[in-house]
Design a protein around this motif. Structure first.
Motif, PDB file in Angstrom:
ATOM      1  N   PRO A 176     -66.561 -22.588 -43.641  1.00 18.83           N
ATOM      2  CA  PRO A 176     -65.924 -21.731 -44.644  1.00 18.83           C
ATOM      3  C   PRO A 176     -64.566 -21.187 -44.200  1.00 18.83           C
ATOM      4  O   PRO A 176     -63.650 -21.075 -45.015  1.00 18.83           O
ATOM      5  N   ARG A 177     -64.406 -20.865 -42.933  1.00 13.42           N
ATOM      6  CA  ARG A 177     -63.118 -20.355 -42.431  1.00 13.42           C
ATOM      7  C   ARG A 177     -62.023 -21.416 -42.589  1.00 13.42           C
ATOM      8  O   ARG A 177     -60.918 -21.130 -43.008  1.00 13.42           O
ATOM      9  N   VAL A 178     -62.363 -22.665 -42.275  1.00 14.17           N
ATOM     10  CA  VAL A 178     -61.402 -23.760 -42.414  1.00 14.17           C
ATOM     11  C   VAL A 178     -61.044 -23.937 -43.889  1.00 14.17           C
ATOM     12  O   VAL A 178     -59.871 -24.111 -44.245  1.00 14.17           O
ATOM     13  N   PHE A 179     -62.045 -23.887 -44.756  1.00 20.52           N
ATOM     14  CA  PHE A 179     -61.837 -24.005 -46.200  1.00 20.52           C
ATOM     15  C   PHE A 179     -60.875 -22.932 -46.709  1.00 20.52           C
ATOM     16  O   PHE A 179     -59.884 -23.227 -47.382  1.00 20.52           O
ATOM     17  N   VAL A 180     -61.154 -21.681 -46.379  1.00 18.35           N
ATOM     18  CA  VAL A 180     -60.325 -20.561 -46.824  1.00 18.35           C
ATOM     19  C   VAL A 180     -58.903 -20.694 -46.285  1.00 18.35           C
ATOM     20  O   VAL A 180     -57.929 -20.549 -47.024  1.00 18.35           O
ATOM     21  N   ASP A 181     -58.790 -20.982 -44.996  1.00 19.86           N
ATOM     22  CA  ASP A 181     -57.464 -21.101 -44.389  1.00 19.86           C
ATOM     23  C   ASP A 181     -56.658 -22.255 -44.983  1.00 19.86           C
ATOM     24  O   ASP A 181     -55.481 -22.105 -45.298  1.00 19.86           O
ATOM     25  N   ALA A 182     -57.294 -23.419 -45.153  1.00 16.42           N
ATOM     26  CA  ALA A 182     -56.573 -24.606 -45.614  1.00 16.42           C
ATOM     27  C   ALA A 182     -56.168 -24.518 -47.084  1.00 16.42           C
ATOM     28  O   ALA A 182     -55.026 -24.823 -47.434  1.00 16.42           O
ATOM     29  N   PHE A 183     -57.085 -24.110 -47.949  1.00 14.18           N
ATOM     30  CA  PHE A 183     -56.836 -24.187 -49.388  1.00 14.18           C
ATOM     31  C   PHE A 183     -56.261 -22.913 -50.012  1.00 14.18           C
ATOM     32  O   PHE A 183     -55.725 -22.961 -51.114  1.00 14.18           O
ATOM     33  N   PHE A 184     -56.361 -21.804 -49.317  1.00 11.59           N
ATOM     34  CA  PHE A 184     -55.885 -20.554 -49.907  1.00 11.59           C
ATOM     35  C   PHE A 184     -54.819 -19.854 -49.073  1.00 11.59           C
ATOM     36  O   PHE A 184     -53.771 -19.500 -49.586  1.00 11.59           O
ATOM     37  N   VAL A 185     -55.083 -19.656 -47.784  1.00 14.10           N
ATOM     38  CA  VAL A 185     -54.129 -18.935 -46.955  1.00 14.10           C
ATOM     39  C   VAL A 185     -52.884 -19.791 -46.700  1.00 14.10           C
ATOM     40  O   VAL A 185     -51.774 -19.413 -47.059  1.00 14.10           O
TER      41      VAL A 185
END
Length: 127
Positions: A99-108
């Protein structure tokens, strides 16, 4: 008329009917403050909607019915139970992604969002 939604990064998960959730920066209200989606609305999930080259076809992958739409802080994916977050990653079409990778890649990184920003969580069922 059903709205179009791009699912370019998760096309295969849509084809296999594994993806049932998406999170979007927008998709909440229009310029007049009216909600864009509500349960019961239909969407057509497409390979790509915006940015197609002249003559590039609109590839429709599936028609779905919205079952839930809500706003939640982006950090919700990182602050809930690990099991819940893992299920959400499966629903998002990324079963092996942290989930951290998902949030960082697609949103942050991609959209300049912070963990305190709200995203629209859209859940659907296939028709």
């Amino acid at each position: 008329m059903a709205r179009l939604m791009s699912v370019a990064f998760t096309e295969q998960a849509v084809i296999e009917r594994h993806k049932t959730v998406t999170r979007r920066k927008g998709w909440w209200v229009d310029k007049n403050g009216r909600h864009l989606l509500k349960p019961g609305d239909r969407l057509v999930l497409c390979r790509k909607v915006m940015g197609r080259k002249p003559g590039e076809p609109l590839v429709r992958l599936a028609e779905v019915e919205v079952v839930d739409v809500r706003r939640e802080p982006l950090r919700t994916l990182l602050s809930h139970r690990t099991e819940w977050a893992a299920r959400e990653m499966v629903r998002e079409g990324f079963p092996d992604m942290n989930p951290r990778v998902f949030v960082d890649a697609f949103f942050v990184a991609a959209q300049g969002m912070t963990l305190d920003d709200d995203v629209t969580r859209i859940e659907w069922r296939y028709l």
